[in-house]
Design a protein around this motif. Structure first.
Motif, PDB file in Angstrom:
ATOM      1  N   GLN A 128       0.627  -1.235   0.153  1.00 38.00           N
ATOM      2  CA  GLN A 128       0.102  -0.081   0.033  1.00 38.00           C
ATOM      3  C   GLN A 128       0.792   1.137  -0.013  1.00 38.00           C
ATOM      4  O   GLN A 128       2.064   1.106   0.690  1.00 38.00           O
ATOM      5  N   GLN A 129       0.372   2.151  -0.558  1.00 39.61           N
ATOM      6  CA  GLN A 129       0.937   3.711  -0.674  1.00 39.61           C
ATOM      7  C   GLN A 129      -0.138   4.807  -0.250  1.00 39.61           C
ATOM      8  O   GLN A 129      -1.090   4.789  -1.047  1.00 39.61           O
ATOM      9  N   GLN A 130      -0.167   5.236   0.875  1.00 42.29           N
ATOM     10  CA  GLN A 130      -1.003   6.200   1.355  1.00 42.29           C
ATOM     11  C   GLN A 130      -2.540   5.619   1.375  1.00 42.29           C
ATOM     12  O   GLN A 130      -3.514   6.127   1.017  1.00 42.29           O
ATOM     13  N   GLY A 131      -2.568   4.391   2.026  1.00 43.38           N
ATOM     14  CA  GLY A 131      -3.762   3.528   2.267  1.00 43.38           C
ATOM     15  C   GLY A 131      -4.447   2.928   0.942  1.00 43.38           C
ATOM     16  O   GLY A 131      -5.388   2.387   1.217  1.00 43.38           O
ATOM     17  N   ARG A 132      -3.759   2.960  -0.212  1.00 42.69           N
ATOM     18  CA  ARG A 132      -4.142   2.148  -1.281  1.00 42.69           C
ATOM     19  C   ARG A 132      -3.346   1.270  -1.712  1.00 42.69           C
ATOM     20  O   ARG A 132      -1.892   1.542  -1.954  1.00 42.69           O
ATOM     21  N   ASP A 133      -3.919   0.314  -2.440  1.00 35.97           N
ATOM     22  CA  ASP A 133      -3.107  -0.961  -2.700  1.00 35.97           C
ATOM     23  C   ASP A 133      -2.463  -0.627  -4.007  1.00 35.97           C
ATOM     24  O   ASP A 133      -3.287   0.138  -4.944  1.00 35.97           O
ATOM     25  N   TRP A 134      -1.107  -0.790  -4.384  1.00 30.00           N
ATOM     26  CA  TRP A 134      -0.719  -0.419  -5.369  1.00 30.00           C
ATOM     27  C   TRP A 134       0.228  -1.611  -6.371  1.00 30.00           C
ATOM     28  O   TRP A 134       0.553  -1.595  -7.233  1.00 30.00           O
ATOM     29  N   ALA A 135       0.497  -2.683  -5.580  1.00 29.76           N
ATOM     30  CA  ALA A 135       0.814  -3.985  -5.804  1.00 29.76           C
ATOM     31  C   ALA A 135       0.472  -5.028  -5.041  1.00 29.76           C
ATOM     32  O   ALA A 135      -0.103  -5.245  -3.981  1.00 29.76           O
ATOM     33  N   ALA A 136       0.290  -6.068  -5.917  1.00 29.44           N
ATOM     34  CA  ALA A 136      -0.286  -7.393  -5.388  1.00 29.44           C
ATOM     35  C   ALA A 136       0.396  -8.810  -6.157  1.00 29.44           C
ATOM     36  O   ALA A 136       0.732  -8.719  -7.210  1.00 29.44           O
ATOM     37  N   TYR A 137       0.606  -9.700  -5.051  1.00 30.27           N
ATOM     38  CA  TYR A 137       1.069 -10.952  -5.801  1.00 30.27           C
ATOM     39  C   TYR A 137       0.014 -12.047  -5.345  1.00 30.27           C
ATOM     40  O   TYR A 137      -0.590 -12.118  -4.365  1.00 30.27           O
ATOM     41  N   SER A 138      -0.482 -12.641  -6.281  1.00 26.21           N
ATOM     42  CA  SER A 138      -1.727 -13.369  -6.048  1.00 26.21           C
ATOM     43  C   SER A 138      -1.462 -14.803  -6.629  1.00 26.21           C
ATOM     44  O   SER A 138      -0.737 -15.167  -7.765  1.00 26.21           O
ATOM     45  N   ARG A 139      -2.249 -15.674  -6.047  1.00 26.32           N
ATOM     46  CA  ARG A 139      -2.006 -17.135  -6.451  1.00 26.32           C
ATOM     47  C   ARG A 139      -3.391 -17.881  -6.642  1.00 26.32           C
ATOM     48  O   ARG A 139      -4.243 -17.717  -5.883  1.00 26.32           O
ATOM     49  N   TYR A 140      -3.582 -18.760  -7.680  1.00 23.60           N
ATOM     50  CA  TYR A 140      -4.723 -19.200  -7.834  1.00 23.60           C
ATOM     51  C   TYR A 140      -4.439 -20.884  -7.936  1.00 23.60           C
ATOM     52  O   TYR A 140      -3.621 -21.239  -8.759  1.00 23.60           O
ATOM     53  N   ARG A 141      -5.313 -21.619  -7.417  1.00 24.93           N
ATOM     54  CA  ARG A 141      -5.162 -23.180  -7.546  1.00 24.93           C
ATOM     55  C   ARG A 141      -6.306 -23.840  -8.254  1.00 24.93           C
ATOM     56  O   ARG A 141      -6.366 -25.117  -8.207  1.00 24.93           O
ATOM     57  N   GLN A 142      -7.059 -23.178  -8.709  1.00 26.33           N
ATOM     58  CA  GLN A 142      -8.034 -23.759  -9.650  1.00 26.33           C
ATOM     59  C   GLN A 142      -8.595 -22.668 -10.583  1.00 26.33           C
ATOM     60  O   GLN A 142      -8.198 -21.403 -10.808  1.00 26.33           O
ATOM     61  N   GLN A 143      -9.408 -22.944 -11.747  1.00 24.44           N
ATOM     62  CA  GLN A 143      -9.651 -22.163 -12.721  1.00 24.44           C
ATOM     63  C   GLN A 143     -10.341 -21.067 -12.303  1.00 24.44           C
ATOM     64  O   GLN A 143     -11.304 -21.192 -11.263  1.00 24.44           O
ATOM     65  N   ALA A 144     -10.423 -19.845 -12.870  1.00 25.48           N
ATOM     66  CA  ALA A 144     -11.189 -18.593 -12.451  1.00 25.48           C
ATOM     67  C   ALA A 144     -11.497 -17.810 -13.647  1.00 25.48           C
ATOM     68  O   ALA A 144     -10.779 -17.658 -14.629  1.00 25.48           O
ATOM     69  N   VAL A 145     -12.588 -17.162 -13.638  1.00 31.85           N
ATOM     70  CA  VAL A 145     -13.066 -16.251 -14.680  1.00 31.85           C
ATOM     71  C   VAL A 145     -13.480 -14.985 -14.250  1.00 31.85           C
ATOM     72  O   VAL A 145     -14.189 -14.934 -12.998  1.00 31.85           O
ATOM     73  N   HIS A 146     -13.179 -13.775 -14.794  1.00 34.19           N
ATOM     74  CA  HIS A 146     -13.492 -12.433 -14.376  1.00 34.19           C
ATOM     75  C   HIS A 146     -13.833 -11.582 -15.553  1.00 34.19           C
ATOM     76  O   HIS A 146     -13.298 -11.767 -16.521  1.00 34.19           O
ATOM     77  N   GLU A 147     -14.791 -10.705 -15.076  1.00 36.77           N
ATOM     78  CA  GLU A 147     -15.270  -9.780 -16.214  1.00 36.77           C
ATOM     79  C   GLU A 147     -15.003  -8.357 -15.483  1.00 36.77           C
ATOM     80  O   GLU A 147     -15.470  -7.992 -14.521  1.00 36.77           O
ATOM     81  N   LEU A 148     -14.099  -7.460 -16.061  1.00 32.20           N
ATOM     82  CA  LEU A 148     -13.573  -6.535 -15.199  1.00 32.20           C
ATOM     83  C   LEU A 148     -13.456  -5.018 -15.951  1.00 32.20           C
ATOM     84  O   LEU A 148     -13.226  -5.089 -17.089  1.00 32.20           O
ATOM     85  N   TYR A 149     -13.958  -4.120 -15.240  1.00 33.18           N
ATOM     86  CA  TYR A 149     -13.716  -2.794 -15.800  1.00 33.18           C
ATOM     87  C   TYR A 149     -12.580  -2.165 -15.010  1.00 33.18           C
ATOM     88  O   TYR A 149     -12.380  -2.190 -13.711  1.00 33.18           O
ATOM     89  N   ILE A 150     -11.450  -1.763 -15.533  1.00 29.61           N
ATOM     90  CA  ILE A 150     -10.027  -1.361 -14.929  1.00 29.61           C
ATOM     91  C   ILE A 150      -9.611  -0.082 -15.278  1.00 29.61           C
ATOM     92  O   ILE A 150      -9.627   0.611 -16.188  1.00 29.61           O
ATOM     93  N   PRO A 151      -9.988   0.872 -14.118  1.00 32.27           N
ATOM     94  CA  PRO A 151     -10.193   2.132 -14.229  1.00 32.27           C
ATOM     95  C   PRO A 151      -8.611   2.874 -14.284  1.00 32.27           C
ATOM     96  O   PRO A 151      -8.482   3.878 -14.585  1.00 32.27           O
ATOM     97  N   HIS A 152      -7.864   2.235 -13.757  1.00 32.27           N
ATOM     98  CA  HIS A 152      -6.362   2.616 -13.688  1.00 32.27           C
ATOM     99  C   HIS A 152      -5.445   1.691 -14.448  1.00 32.27           C
ATOM    100  O   HIS A 152      -5.776   0.681 -14.653  1.00 32.27           O
ATOM    101  N   THR A 153      -3.983   2.506 -15.022  1.00 40.62           N
ATOM    102  CA  THR A 153      -3.332   1.532 -15.820  1.00 40.62           C
ATOM    103  C   THR A 153      -2.735   0.475 -14.958  1.00 40.62           C
ATOM    104  O   THR A 153      -2.409   0.711 -13.698  1.00 40.62           O
TER     105      THR A 153
END
Length: 286
Positions: free
Chosen positions: A20-45
């Motif tokens: 986090q930077q100033q209370g907002r997430d700016w980086a993430a490390y994530s792991r999945y162990r199963q198939q996943a699907v997402h439909e996303l609106y991404i407001p930031h680069t």
């Protein structure tokens, strides 16, 4: 229809760590162990580094098939569909949010009058520097530091690597300089219902002439062409990730006429919807 991607936490994740930077997430490390699907609106680069496994990212008339070592750059204001494939091993990735002010601070593309790419997700060329950078980030996440690495240092390193390609740099600059947040925030839920250009202009509180000019500047196409492309994107995604009947998918994504749906689908992807649903990976380009 699309979920606002304002947090790195998504359905199906097995594990996630964030900085986090100033209370907002700016980086993430994530792991999945199963198939996943997402439909996303991404407001930031967002920069996505694939560490392990594979996934598909649906972006209009293009599908990015990503593997370990690939880097995907997603411009602000994107509507994307993501399919994390059933992994033999865990799927792991690192995501970084690139702030608008630091993107705008790079004036090189503007000064040199470099032609920008069309606004869309871009798979960046493989480079040993990206591998080294990803390993650096992994080391920081692995040790579980109570204090993450310096925010400005990491983001500056990221933008230095991204800006090696002046066309991509110019695209990001233009995307941030001419945002359409009100339009995108409405379309992410009402995309399938929009019928008239005037409706889209009203979403952004602008004239149709201004809307058309903005879309030409950023997307190099008309607003309605972009909307039909995004409807096809969602149709492609649903064909691969659900068992819904093809007519149901066509109607749910905004097509009122099946003949029109089949014609537009074949024009964009050179196969029928049924062939797409049954296709192997050679249909999916990077």
């Amino acid at each position: 229809m699309y979920t606002l991607y304002n947090s790195f936490a998504l359905q199906g994740q097995h594990h996630i760590e964030t900085w986090q930077q100033q209370g907002r997430d700016w980086a993430a490390y994530s792991r999945y162990r199963q198939q996943a699907v997402h439909e996303l609106y991404i407001p930031h680069t967002v920069l996505n580094l694939v560490i392990q496994g594979e996934k598909r990212m649906y972006d209009g008339s293009r599908v990015h098939h990503l593997y370990a070592g690939d880097v995907l750059l997603i411009p602000a204001g994107s509507l994307l569909c993501s399919e994390i494939l059933r992994p033999q091993k865990d799927y792991r990735s690192i995501n970084l949010v690139l702030p608008d002010d630091m993107i705008l601070a790079d004036r090189k593309a503007v000064k040199n009058n470099v032609a920008a790419y069309t606004k869309s997700a871009v798979t960046l060329p493989r480079d040993e520097r990206w591998h080294t950078f990803a390993q650096l980030l992994l080391q920081h996440f692995a040790v579980g530091e109570t204090r993450p690495p310096d925010y400005y240092d990491i983001i500056s390193q990221t933008l230095d690597l991204v800006n090696k390609n002046e066309h991509i740099s110019a695209m990001l600059h233009k995307t941030v300089k001419y945002p359409l947040p009100q339009v995108m925030e409405t379309l992410c839920t009402d995309l399938h219902e929009v019928r008239l250009l005037e409706e889209v202009a009203a979403m952004g509180h602008m004239s149709t002439a201004t809307l058309k000019r903005r879309f030409r500047e950023v997307y190099q196409c008309s607003p309605m062409h972009w909307i039909w492309e995004k409807r096809l994107q969602m149709a492609c995604f649903l064909l691969r990730t659900t068992a819904q009947p093809i007519p149901e998918i066509a109607y749910s994504t905004g097509f009122e006429n099946l003949t029109h749906f089949y014609r537009q689908f074949r024009k964009s992807f050179h196969v029928t919807p049924l062939q797409w649903r049954k296709a192997e990976t050679e249909l999916f380009s990077k």
